[in-house]
Design a protein around this motif. Structure first.
Motif, PDB file in Angstrom:
ATOM      1  N   GLU A   1       0.824  -1.207   0.000  1.00 36.84           N
ATOM      2  CA  GLU A   1       0.000   0.000   0.000  1.00 36.84           C
ATOM      3  C   GLU A   1       0.859   1.258   0.000  1.00 36.84           C
ATOM      4  OE1 GLU A   1      -3.407   1.984  -0.465  1.00 36.84           O
ATOM      5  OE2 GLU A   1      -3.280  -0.203  -0.336  1.00 36.84           O
TER       6      GLU A   1
ATOM      7  N   GLY B   1      -1.701  -5.108   1.215  1.00 37.53           N
ATOM      8  CA  GLY B   1      -1.874  -4.046   2.204  1.00 37.53           C
ATOM      9  C   GLY B   1      -0.605  -3.662   2.939  1.00 37.53           C
TER      10      GLY B   1
ATOM     11  N   GLY C   1      -0.406  -1.153  -4.310  1.00 38.08           N
ATOM     12  CA  GLY C   1      -1.657  -1.470  -3.637  1.00 38.08           C
ATOM     13  C   GLY C   1      -2.200  -2.861  -3.922  1.00 38.08           C
TER      14      GLY C   1
END
Length: 437
Positions: free
Chosen positions: A336, A353, A350
């Motif tokens: 992320e 996570g 992304g």
């Protein structure tokens, strides 16, 4: 494989073995000799410098992660060479506490297995005859590891040299060379070791200087005469299944840490490698059936990766239907966000996570043994993998399903389990091979 070889090692890190190794490689190459370099251990940085110095790809030899059969396969790279030079890692006998596939990862294991004698580089600054006691201890520590001789490094003066040689002569240790203190050929360092070869400005000139320096202060003929042919090594062939038939492989200054033996094994099995550059905002080739993001230095290029919209969109589209796997830096780029050393948060792809930070630095270093709980491209669940982890990032969030049960060389579980979400997966360890047992 009858090519004679030597192991270039030292009592400890930072004593000058890389300078000697590079100087010998370039000097012998300038003499018209074909020299095959190897690197003991899971190092990425040194082999690139070896290649630049010798003109031949350097190959890793790892007694903890690799079986005898795999080491034999790696050594076959020396076919048609005139000489083998294998650079050690850390101190000659330094390894982990628990034996792995063939040994504990020490450079001495490679010398013992191959029969290549050791040239020991000793930093004699602050001592003279006492250095002979160090050399004698290394010569007698394991009778199956032969000491060819020593190269004295950081010698302060002719008097210092003479006194040190007196001690070596008394102990029956041959002195192959004596290197005075210099600063001009030392390489800049980064947290994973040396700066990468492709980043080093004026590298050829530095290597030429190293060759001249070593040639002037080391008896090259005696070094050459000390080399011995490799002993026969037998064992089952390694298992290195390609993760796909057409592999989109990220390759640039941010994603360069993939072991050459893996790529060579993939190609030998018929796989096609399709390189692309995330830093050039390139997406993985849409004709590929797997995308592989190696490790490297994404934290140095985090802003550029975050701004590479074509790369990110292409990777996201790819991961909707086909596997994408990342190792260490590649894993971070699939996450992320990545927070750099200044605390700036950069958007990553992304696909997972994962959030990592270099503002909160913590070294993670060591061999890893992993039992997959989910499939990894090329490997089924319950596969036993061996690899190595080395990074300074801290995990702030790792919310996805763990990919594997990961342990260190002593069998203790580590929190860097890797992650899997849909077709995306990643690990902090760099894959070396599948375990043979």
């Amino acid at each position: 494989m009858n090519t004679p070889g030597l192991v270039i090692s030292a009592p400890a890190s930072g004593t000058g073995k890389t300078t000697l190794m590079l100087g010998l490689l370039r000097a012998f190459a300038q003499q018209g000799k074909t020299v095959q370099p190897f690197k003991s251990g899971p190092d990425y940085i040194d082999p690139a410098f070896h290649r630049a110095a010798s003109g031949r790809a350097s190959v890793n030899l790892d007694s903890w992660a690799m079986s005898r059969g795999m080491i034999a396969s790696q050594i076959s790279a020396a076919a048609n060479a005139d000489l083998v030079l294998a650079e050690g890692s850390m101190g000659l006998f330094d390894g982990v506490a628990v034996t792995g596939e063939t040994g504990n990862g020490a450079s001495a294991d490679i010398s013992e297995l191959t029969g290549w004698p050791v040239v020991l580089v000793i930093d004699v600054s602050g001592q003279a005859q006492s250095a002979a006691a160090v050399a004698k201890g290394f010569a007698s520590y394991n009778p199956n590891v032969k000491l060819a001789g020593v190269v004295l490094n950081r010698v302060a003066s002719p008097r210092h040299d003479a006194l040190t040689r007196v001690g070596m002569e008394a102990m029956g240790i041959e002195v192959l060379g004596s290197l005075p203190r210099v600063k001009s050929i030392e390489m800049p360092e980064r947290h994973l070791g040396l700066v990468q070869a492709q980043e080093q400005a004026g590298l050829d000139a530095i290597l030429d200087d190293a060759a001249k320096f070593v040639s002037e202060h080391v008896d090259m003929e005696r070094v050459l005469a000390a080399a011995q042919p490799c002993k026969p090594i037998t064992g089952p062939a390694p298992r290195l299944t390609p993760p796909g038939q057409r592999i989109a492989l990220a390759q640039d200054d941010a994603f360069s840490f993939v072991y050459p033996h893996l790529v060579a094994a993939w190609r030998a099995a018929g796989a096609e490698i399709l390189p692309f550059s995330p830093l050039a905002d390139q997406a993985p080739d849409d004709s590929a059936d797997i995308c592989w993001l190696p490790g490297g230095y994404p934290e140095l290029h985090a802003g550029k990766i975050a701004a590479a919209q074509n790369f990110r969109a292409g990777l996201q589209a790819f991961a909707m239907t086909r596997p994408v796997h990342g190792e260490c830096g590649g894993y971070m780029a699939m996450g992320e966000a990545l927070i750099d050393k200044d605390g700036t948060r950069h958007q990553m792809a992304g696909l997972l996570g994962l959030v990592t930070s270099y503002a909160k630095r913590k070294m993670h270093l060591g061999y890893r043994q992993a039992e997959l709980t989910h499939p990894l491209p090329g490997f089924a669940p319950q596969s036993q993998l061996r690899g190595h982890e080395f990074h300074y990032s801290t995990i702030l969030d790792q919310p996805d399903t763990p990919l594997a049960c990961v342990r260190d060389a002593n069998g203790a579980e580590v929190p860097e389990t890797g992650s899997v979400r849909g077709f995306a997966s990643g690990t902090f360890f760099h894959l070396i091979t599948e375990a043979t047992s």
